[in-house]
Every structure is written in C-alpha cells, then in structure tokens.
Design a protein around this motif. Sequence first.
Motif, short mmCIF file in Angstrom:
data_model
loop_
_atom_site.label_atom_id
_atom_site.label_comp_id
_atom_site.label_asym_id
_atom_site.label_seq_id
_atom_site.Cartn_x
_atom_site.Cartn_y
_atom_site.Cartn_z
N UNK A 29 0.96 -1.22 0.11
CA UNK A 29 -0.11 0.01 0.18
C UNK A 29 0.88 1.36 0.03
N UNK A 30 1.91 1.16 0.81
CA UNK A 30 2.62 2.51 0.85
C UNK A 30 3.39 2.67 -0.47
N UNK A 31 3.88 1.49 -0.92
CA UNK A 31 4.77 1.71 -2.35
C UNK A 31 3.76 2.19 -3.53
N UNK A 32 2.47 1.67 -3.29
CA UNK A 32 1.30 2.28 -4.33
C UNK A 32 1.11 3.78 -4.18
N UNK A 33 0.94 4.08 -2.93
CA UNK A 33 0.80 5.42 -2.51
C UNK A 33 2.00 6.30 -3.32
N UNK A 34 2.98 5.84 -2.80
CA UNK A 34 4.39 6.61 -3.33
C UNK A 34 4.33 6.73 -5.05
N UNK A 35 3.73 5.79 -5.69
CA UNK A 35 3.79 5.86 -6.98
C UNK A 35 2.67 6.81 -7.15
N UNK A 47 3.20 4.75 10.62
CA UNK A 47 3.13 3.61 11.51
C UNK A 47 1.71 3.81 12.48
N UNK A 48 1.46 4.98 12.71
CA UNK A 48 -0.16 5.18 13.32
C UNK A 48 -1.16 4.94 12.51
N UNK A 49 -1.17 4.74 11.22
CA UNK A 49 -2.26 4.43 10.33
C UNK A 49 -3.00 2.98 10.60
N UNK A 50 -4.09 3.26 11.10
CA UNK A 50 -5.05 1.90 11.39
C UNK A 50 -6.18 1.79 10.43
N UNK A 51 -6.54 2.81 10.03
CA UNK A 51 -8.24 2.91 9.31
C UNK A 51 -7.66 3.49 8.04
N UNK A 52 -8.74 3.11 6.92
CA UNK A 52 -8.82 3.83 5.70
C UNK A 52 -8.67 5.57 5.59
N UNK A 53 -9.36 5.98 6.66
CA UNK A 53 -9.38 7.29 6.97
C UNK A 53 -8.14 7.92 7.40
N UNK A 54 -7.48 7.11 8.08
CA UNK A 54 -6.02 7.49 8.39
C UNK A 54 -5.04 7.45 7.39
N UNK A 55 -5.40 6.47 6.23
CA UNK A 55 -4.56 6.56 5.13
C UNK A 55 -4.79 7.86 4.43
N UNK A 56 -6.02 8.31 4.28
CA UNK A 56 -6.39 9.20 3.56
C UNK A 56 -5.85 10.66 4.18
N UNK A 57 -5.58 10.85 5.63
CA UNK A 57 -5.24 11.74 6.48
C UNK A 57 -3.67 12.12 6.20
N UNK A 58 -3.14 10.80 6.38
CA UNK A 58 -1.67 10.72 5.97
C UNK A 58 -1.25 11.34 4.68
N UNK A 59 -2.13 10.77 3.63
CA UNK A 59 -1.68 11.31 1.95
C UNK A 59 -2.20 12.69 2.09
N UNK A 60 -3.12 13.24 2.73
CA UNK A 60 -3.30 14.88 2.49
C UNK A 60 -2.30 15.50 3.25
N UNK A 61 -1.82 15.02 4.33
CA UNK A 61 -0.94 15.69 5.03
C UNK A 61 0.43 15.79 4.13
N UNK A 62 0.91 14.69 3.70
CA UNK A 62 2.10 14.54 2.98
C UNK A 62 2.14 15.51 1.76
N UNK A 63 0.97 15.80 0.99
CA UNK A 63 0.81 16.43 -0.33
C UNK A 63 0.77 17.66 0.23
#
Length: 71
Positions: A29-35, A47-63
């Motif tokens: 998942x991390x590799x695909x998100x990086x792509x 590391x703190x990502x546990x839910x789909x919402x956490x994934x969305x938040x992590x990507x939004x913050x990164x961007x």
Amino acid sequence: MFEIPPERVTLEARLYQDLDLDSIDAVDLVVKLQEVTGQRIRPEAFKAVRTVGDVVDCVEELLAVNAAARP
C-alpha cells in the motif's frame, strides 16, 4: 489491488481487522501510494495508520507539506 469489495472500504474500516490486510499488504500500500502521489512516504509517518481514514489523512498531510515546501 487487494481484491476487497468496494462496499467494505469505508473511512472507518480498519486495515488489519476489517479489510484483512497484513504487514506485506501494508508495504504494498505504501509503495502504491508513493507511485500515485509521486511523494516519498516515511515509514514513521505511516506507523499510526490503522483505518482507511488514517491513510487518507496521511496522504493529505504529505501532499500539503510538500506543496508548502515548493517555492
């Protein structure tokens, strides 16, 4: 990518318990998100990502952080 029925993928869905992902899937998942984003995701940021919402938040913050860092 993980052959999960779309109706199971909600913001509240837990990656490991509800969607049956394992640690190898998390790496994939991390590799695909990086792509998709063209950004490097630091393992400690994920590391703190546990839910789909956490994934969305992590990507939004990164961007957002990377957009703010551009001149």
